[in-house]
Write a protein that holds these residues in place. Structure first.
Motif, PDB file in Angstrom:
ATOM      1  N   LEU A 163       0.822  -1.206   0.000  1.00  0.00           N
ATOM      2  CA  LEU A 163       0.000   0.000   0.000  1.00  0.00           C
ATOM      3  C   LEU A 163       0.859   1.261   0.000  1.00  0.00           C
ATOM      4  CD1 LEU A 163      -2.835  -0.998   2.501  1.00  0.00           C
ATOM      5  CD2 LEU A 163      -2.958  -0.892   0.020  1.00  0.00           C
ATOM      6  N   MET A 164       1.974   1.218   0.730  1.00  0.00           N
ATOM      7  CA  MET A 164       2.818   2.404   0.843  1.00  0.00           C
ATOM      8  C   MET A 164       3.775   2.560  -0.338  1.00  0.00           C
ATOM      9  SD  MET A 164       3.778   2.327   4.907  1.00  0.00           S
ATOM     10  CE  MET A 164       4.798   3.785   4.731  1.00  0.00           C
ATOM     11  N   GLY A 165       4.270   1.438  -0.868  1.00  0.00           N
ATOM     12  CA  GLY A 165       5.264   1.528  -1.923  1.00  0.00           C
ATOM     13  C   GLY A 165       4.737   1.225  -3.309  1.00  0.00           C
ATOM     14  N   LEU A 166       3.992   0.135  -3.432  1.00  0.00           N
ATOM     15  CA  LEU A 166       3.562  -0.287  -4.761  1.00  0.00           C
ATOM     16  C   LEU A 166       2.383   0.529  -5.275  1.00  0.00           C
ATOM     17  CD1 LEU A 166       4.076  -2.283  -7.032  1.00  0.00           C
ATOM     18  CD2 LEU A 166       2.502  -3.867  -5.922  1.00  0.00           C
ATOM     19  N   ALA A 167       1.447   0.886  -4.370  1.00  0.00           N
ATOM     20  CA  ALA A 167       0.268   1.626  -4.821  1.00  0.00           C
ATOM     21  C   ALA A 167       0.643   2.969  -5.457  1.00  0.00           C
ATOM     22  CB  ALA A 167      -0.703   1.829  -3.656  1.00  0.00           C
ATOM     23  N   PRO A 168       1.502   3.799  -4.826  1.00  0.00           N
ATOM     24  CA  PRO A 168       1.904   5.042  -5.519  1.00  0.00           C
ATOM     25  C   PRO A 168       2.636   4.774  -6.824  1.00  0.00           C
ATOM     26  CG  PRO A 168       2.419   5.178  -3.184  1.00  0.00           C
ATOM     27  CD  PRO A 168       2.036   3.755  -3.453  1.00  0.00           C
ATOM     28  N   LEU A 169       3.464   3.711  -6.842  1.00  0.00           N
ATOM     29  CA  LEU A 169       4.176   3.388  -8.071  1.00  0.00           C
ATOM     30  C   LEU A 169       3.211   3.006  -9.183  1.00  0.00           C
ATOM     31  CD1 LEU A 169       6.931   2.998  -9.418  1.00  0.00           C
ATOM     32  CD2 LEU A 169       6.898   0.634  -8.618  1.00  0.00           C
ATOM     33  N   VAL A 170       2.204   2.211  -8.842  1.00  0.00           N
ATOM     34  CA  VAL A 170       1.211   1.808  -9.849  1.00  0.00           C
ATOM     35  C   VAL A 170       0.413   3.015 -10.327  1.00  0.00           C
ATOM     36  CG1 VAL A 170      -0.884   0.443 -10.209  1.00  0.00           C
ATOM     37  CG2 VAL A 170       1.069  -0.569  -9.040  1.00  0.00           C
ATOM     38  N   LEU A 171       0.018   3.871  -9.371  1.00  0.00           N
ATOM     39  CA  LEU A 171      -0.734   5.072  -9.761  1.00  0.00           C
ATOM     40  C   LEU A 171       0.119   5.981 -10.649  1.00  0.00           C
ATOM     41  CD1 LEU A 171      -2.525   5.942  -6.407  1.00  0.00           C
ATOM     42  CD2 LEU A 171      -3.508   4.872  -8.424  1.00  0.00           C
ATOM     43  N   PHE A 172       1.392   6.141 -10.280  1.00  0.00           N
ATOM     44  CA  PHE A 172       2.272   6.987 -11.093  1.00  0.00           C
ATOM     45  C   PHE A 172       2.475   6.382 -12.481  1.00  0.00           C
ATOM     46  CE2 PHE A 172       6.547   8.099 -12.584  1.00  0.00           C
ATOM     47  CZ  PHE A 172       6.436   9.487 -12.633  1.00  0.00           C
ATOM     48  N   ALA A 173       2.694   5.055 -12.520  1.00  0.00           N
ATOM     49  CA  ALA A 173       2.877   4.398 -13.818  1.00  0.00           C
ATOM     50  C   ALA A 173       1.607   4.498 -14.661  1.00  0.00           C
ATOM     51  CB  ALA A 173       3.271   2.941 -13.611  1.00  0.00           C
ATOM     52  N   THR A 174       0.454   4.315 -14.015  1.00  0.00           N
ATOM     53  CA  THR A 174      -0.816   4.435 -14.746  1.00  0.00           C
ATOM     54  C   THR A 174      -1.002   5.844 -15.287  1.00  0.00           C
ATOM     55  OG1 THR A 174      -1.787   2.738 -13.316  1.00  0.00           O
ATOM     56  CG2 THR A 174      -3.304   4.112 -14.584  1.00  0.00           C
ATOM     57  N   LEU A 175      -0.684   6.840 -14.437  1.00  0.00           N
ATOM     58  CA  LEU A 175      -0.794   8.224 -14.897  1.00  0.00           C
ATOM     59  C   LEU A 175       0.168   8.499 -16.045  1.00  0.00           C
ATOM     60  CD1 LEU A 175      -1.994  11.054 -14.491  1.00  0.00           C
ATOM     61  CD2 LEU A 175      -0.202  11.485 -12.804  1.00  0.00           C
ATOM     62  N   ALA A 176       1.407   7.979 -15.921  1.00  0.00           N
ATOM     63  CA  ALA A 176       2.381   8.186 -16.995  1.00  0.00           C
ATOM     64  C   ALA A 176       1.926   7.532 -18.297  1.00  0.00           C
ATOM     65  CB  ALA A 176       3.740   7.636 -16.564  1.00  0.00           C
ATOM     66  N   VAL A 177       1.403   6.290 -18.182  1.00  0.00           N
ATOM     67  CA  VAL A 177       0.917   5.610 -19.387  1.00  0.00           C
ATOM     68  C   VAL A 177      -0.261   6.351 -19.995  1.00  0.00           C
ATOM     69  CG1 VAL A 177      -0.178   3.497 -20.215  1.00  0.00           C
ATOM     70  CG2 VAL A 177       1.784   3.357 -18.693  1.00  0.00           C
ATOM     71  N   LEU A 178      -1.168   6.830 -19.131  1.00  0.00           N
ATOM     72  CA  LEU A 178      -2.335   7.562 -19.631  1.00  0.00           C
ATOM     73  C   LEU A 178      -1.908   8.853 -20.320  1.00  0.00           C
ATOM     74  CD1 LEU A 178      -5.418   7.704 -19.790  1.00  0.00           C
ATOM     75  CD2 LEU A 178      -5.409   8.853 -17.571  1.00  0.00           C
ATOM     76  N   ILE A 179      -0.983   9.582 -19.659  1.00  0.00           N
ATOM     77  CA  ILE A 179      -0.508  10.826 -20.280  1.00  0.00           C
ATOM     78  C   ILE A 179       0.222  10.532 -21.585  1.00  0.00           C
ATOM     79  CG2 ILE A 179       1.091  12.747 -19.984  1.00  0.00           C
ATOM     80  CD1 ILE A 179       0.402  12.744 -17.030  1.00  0.00           C
ATOM     81  N   GLY A 180       1.064   9.475 -21.564  1.00  0.00           N
ATOM     82  CA  GLY A 180       1.763   9.112 -22.790  1.00  0.00           C
ATOM     83  C   GLY A 180       0.811   8.706 -23.899  1.00  0.00           C
ATOM     84  N   TYR A 181      -0.256   7.984 -23.528  1.00  0.00           N
ATOM     85  CA  TYR A 181      -1.234   7.572 -24.541  1.00  0.00           C
ATOM     86  C   TYR A 181      -1.940   8.790 -25.132  1.00  0.00           C
ATOM     87  CZ  TYR A 181      -5.059   4.923 -26.662  1.00  0.00           C
ATOM     88  OH  TYR A 181      -5.962   4.390 -27.546  1.00  0.00           O
ATOM     89  N   ILE A 182      -2.348   9.714 -24.246  1.00  0.00           N
ATOM     90  CA  ILE A 182      -3.069  10.892 -24.735  1.00  0.00           C
ATOM     91  C   ILE A 182      -2.149  11.762 -25.591  1.00  0.00           C
ATOM     92  CG2 ILE A 182      -4.212  13.014 -24.017  1.00  0.00           C
ATOM     93  CD1 ILE A 182      -5.249  11.515 -21.584  1.00  0.00           C
ATOM     94  N   LEU A 183      -0.909  11.987 -25.100  1.00  0.00           N
ATOM     95  CA  LEU A 183       0.018  12.812 -25.878  1.00  0.00           C
ATOM     96  C   LEU A 183       0.363  12.147 -27.204  1.00  0.00           C
ATOM     97  CD1 LEU A 183       2.436  14.121 -23.108  1.00  0.00           C
ATOM     98  CD2 LEU A 183       0.551  15.324 -24.210  1.00  0.00           C
ATOM     99  N   SER A 184       0.522  10.818 -27.200  1.00  0.00           N
ATOM    100  CA  SER A 184       0.793  10.124 -28.459  1.00  0.00           C
ATOM    101  C   SER A 184      -0.382  10.266 -29.416  1.00  0.00           C
ATOM    102  CB  SER A 184       1.086   8.644 -28.181  1.00  0.00           C
ATOM    103  OG  SER A 184       2.217   8.497 -27.355  1.00  0.00           O
ATOM    104  N   GLY A 185      -1.600  10.146 -28.881  1.00  0.00           N
ATOM    105  CA  GLY A 185      -2.762  10.334 -29.741  1.00  0.00           C
ATOM    106  C   GLY A 185      -2.855  11.756 -30.276  1.00  0.00           C
ATOM    107  N   GLN A 186      -2.520  12.735 -29.405  1.00  0.00           N
ATOM    108  CA  GLN A 186      -2.530  14.118 -29.877  1.00  0.00           C
ATOM    109  C   GLN A 186      -1.484  14.341 -30.966  1.00  0.00           C
ATOM    110  OE1 GLN A 186      -4.585  16.653 -29.057  1.00  0.00           O
ATOM    111  NE2 GLN A 186      -5.793  15.287 -27.767  1.00  0.00           N
ATOM    112  N   PHE A 187      -0.317  13.719 -30.773  1.00  0.00           N
ATOM    113  CA  PHE A 187       0.721  13.859 -31.798  1.00  0.00           C
ATOM    114  C   PHE A 187       0.287  13.194 -33.105  1.00  0.00           C
ATOM    115  CE2 PHE A 187       4.561  12.144 -33.887  1.00  0.00           C
ATOM    116  CZ  PHE A 187       5.169  13.357 -34.229  1.00  0.00           C
ATOM    117  N   ALA A 188      -0.404  12.044 -32.981  1.00  0.00           N
ATOM    118  CA  ALA A 188      -0.878  11.371 -34.192  1.00  0.00           C
ATOM    119  C   ALA A 188      -1.883  12.234 -34.950  1.00  0.00           C
ATOM    120  CB  ALA A 188      -1.496  10.026 -33.821  1.00  0.00           C
ATOM    121  N   THR A 189      -2.829  12.835 -34.226  1.00  0.00           N
ATOM    122  CA  THR A 189      -3.790  13.719 -34.899  1.00  0.00           C
ATOM    123  C   THR A 189      -3.103  14.967 -35.451  1.00  0.00           C
ATOM    124  OG1 THR A 189      -4.329  14.721 -32.749  1.00  0.00           O
ATOM    125  CG2 THR A 189      -5.719  12.899 -33.508  1.00  0.00           C
ATOM    126  N   PHE A 190      -2.094  15.465 -34.709  1.00  0.00           N
ATOM    127  CA  PHE A 190      -1.348  16.624 -35.219  1.00  0.00           C
ATOM    128  C   PHE A 190      -0.623  16.271 -36.510  1.00  0.00           C
ATOM    129  CE2 PHE A 190       2.813  18.734 -35.444  1.00  0.00           C
ATOM    130  CZ  PHE A 190       2.403  20.047 -35.617  1.00  0.00           C
TER     131      PHE A 190
END
Length: 524
Positions: free
Chosen positions: A96-123
């Motif tokens: 809960l203390m170590g893995l949960a923040p890491l998973v949330l951060f990784a999920t956020l990074a993947v989500l941001i990367g996915y959105i930015l990649s999609g934005q770059f593709a449309t651009f």
């Protein structure tokens, strides 16, 4: 109260059949009775007619709160079984203390990367459309200049030939390029070998000053450019139009993936163009797909889809269409990275290798941190397990059990403290047994000393003697005795030996023996 007792008795009988303890707490009891009601209603739902329908509906209503209560009970059972050990509690705490923040951060990074990649593709796709429009406008400008020069030479010309531009059009891949010409407001006929018939009959007033963009003309979507040139007082306006279809989309989607342009109402994503009736009028839809999505290079090369609204105008009004033109781009990270680094391949390879090295370094650090956390967890849990095992040994009576101390931290100090405590308990028990033995011996000595005193009272003709000795301790050095000498003489012996305890009692016994010996000697 009586109903509660009767309900508890029913619960106890039912659970005794399964050799289980009766439910405790309102959650367990509520789940039990709701389950009974659910079974009763579910069985009653087998009845024919409306009664069965009503019972089935009621059973479905009860199923929802029953499911919630069962989830709560399952959570309690899992946590009670899983988290009973301190090791499991520590593991869950670390997660809960170590893995949960890491998973949330990784999920956020993947989500941001996915959105930015999609934005770059449309651009990238919209940039491709913009490039097509710029090229189309340049070609249209050349056409307009050629037509204006032709009109300057022959103002009454009705047909203008464009044979010199045919090869350039084919080389640019604009095989379906449509061109319409207007001279001083009137329509001109163009003779272009291999080109389709013109579909533009009139020039809208809003486009006479020039235009380049996406146009919705009837049921089709075009890339369209309007250019005007004036030579010798004659103004030639040319409209170059390129249909948004597979050929044009293939050029835009080169090294990008798949592109889907749609406009209007669709029954489902990817459906073929069809006509639908909306608000009493027939409204047509449009769909065009181009490009190909290649196979993934690895498991992380996932498809990335993103949509955007393309700015478009109605050809007749110059206003945005009622239904927006939607651009859907499906690409992959490998394609986007190659597209992003196409201008500097060597630098991109170096950057890619650096990123891979950093990722591997972070993975090694995470692995080291994980191993250290597991090791710390083991040291804590092993110490607690040793303490638990030692307490069970002490409880069974093995006071000589000791914990093997191999650490010099607080847990090691706790183990040493426990060893000292068990040693103290062992020593105290030995002392208690020795004290008990001494007390038994003193009790026996007291009984022996009591037998040395006169057992019965002395009664003579005119005299009665009574004696009682109450020592301050279990045994003492006090002494008294009655000595009868003949029939009329009585001697009373009294003694007080200094000191108390066993030594005084032994001396008192010696004195008693001496007095009795004196008595027997006098009698003889």
């Amino acid at each position: 109260m009586k109903m509660n007792r009767s309900a508890q008795s029913v619960e106890a009988r039912v659970f005794s059949l399964f050799r289980r303890e009766p439910p405790r707490g309102w959650v367990h009891r509520s789940a039990f009775w709701l389950y009974l009601f659910y079974l009763a209603l579910d069985i009653s739902g087998l009845l024919p007619g409306e009664a069965g329908l009503i019972f089935r509906a009621l059973s479905r209503l009860i199923l929802f709160p029953l499911t919630i209560l069962c989830v709560v009970l399952l959570y309690r059972w899992v946590t009670g079984r899983l988290l009973w050990k301190v090791r499991n509690r520590l593991v869950v705490t670390y997660l809960l203390m170590g893995l949960a923040p890491l998973v949330l951060f990784a999920t956020l990074a993947v989500l941001i990367g996915y959105i930015l990649s999609g934005q770059f593709a449309t651009f990238a796709a919209t940039s491709g459309f913009h490039t097509e429009l710029v090229n189309l406008s340049a070609e249209d400008r050349d056409f307009a200049l050629h037509v204006a020069q032709t009109l300057a030479a022959d103002p009454k010309a009705e047909i203008v030939e464009l044979p010199d531009f045919y090869e350039d059009i084919q080389a640019n891949g604009h095989g379906r390029l449509q061109i319409a010409a207007f001279a001083d407001g009137r329509k001109l006929q163009l003779a272009i070998p291999g080109q389709e018939a013109e579909e533009i009959e009139t020039l809208p007033t809003w486009g006479r000053s020039g235009f380049q963009g996406i146009v919705v003309d009837g049921s089709k979507i075009h890339l369209r450019a309007i250019e005007s040139e004036t030579v010798a007082g004659h103004t030639a306006t040319l409209v170059a139009s390129l249909p948004v279809e597979k050929t044009a989309l293939d050029r835009v989607a080169a090294d990008l993936g798949a592109i889907h342009v749609m406009q209007g109402e669709f029954a489902a994503y990817g459906a073929a163009p069809q006509s639908r009736t909306s608000r009493g009028s027939e409204r047509e839809t449009y769909s065009a797909i181009g490009g190909v999505l290649p196979q993934a290079k690895n498991v992380f090369d996932i498809p990335i889809g993103q949509f955007a609204l393309l700015p478009a105008v109605e050809w007749t009004t110059g206003k945005p269409p009622l239904s927006p033109v939607i651009l859907l781009v499906t690409s992959r990270p490998s394609l986007l990275y190659r597209r992003l680094s196409a201008t500097s391949l060597q630098t991109s390879n170096v950057v890619e290798e650096i990123l891979i090295a950093i990722a591997l370094f972070f993975c090694v650090l995470e692995l080291i941190a994980f191993v250290m956390a597991v090791r710390l967890n083991q040291t804590i849990t092993e110490s607690i397990h040793s303490l638990y095992r030692a307490t069970t040994e002490i409880d069974s009576g093995n006071l000589r059990h000791r914990i093997s101390v191999q650490r010099r931290d607080q847990l090691g100090a706790l183990s040493e403290s426990f060893n000292r405590m068990s040693a103290s308990l062992d020593r105290l028990l030995i002392e208690q047994r020795e004290k008990h033995r001494l007390e038994n011996e003193l009790t026996i000595a007291q009984e022996v000393q009591a037998n040395l005193f006169p057992r019965t009272d002395l009664s003579l003709h005119r005299l009665e003697l009574h004696g009682v000795c109450r020592p301050a301790r279990t045994v003492s050095g006090d002494y008294f005795d009655f000595l009868v000498m003949g029939e009329s003489e009585v001697f009373v012996a009294l003694g007080d030996i200094s000191g108390k305890g066993i030594s005084a009692a032994l001396l008192m016994a010696t004195l008693h023996s001496a007095v009795r010996a004196y008595q027997f000697a006098s009698e003889t």
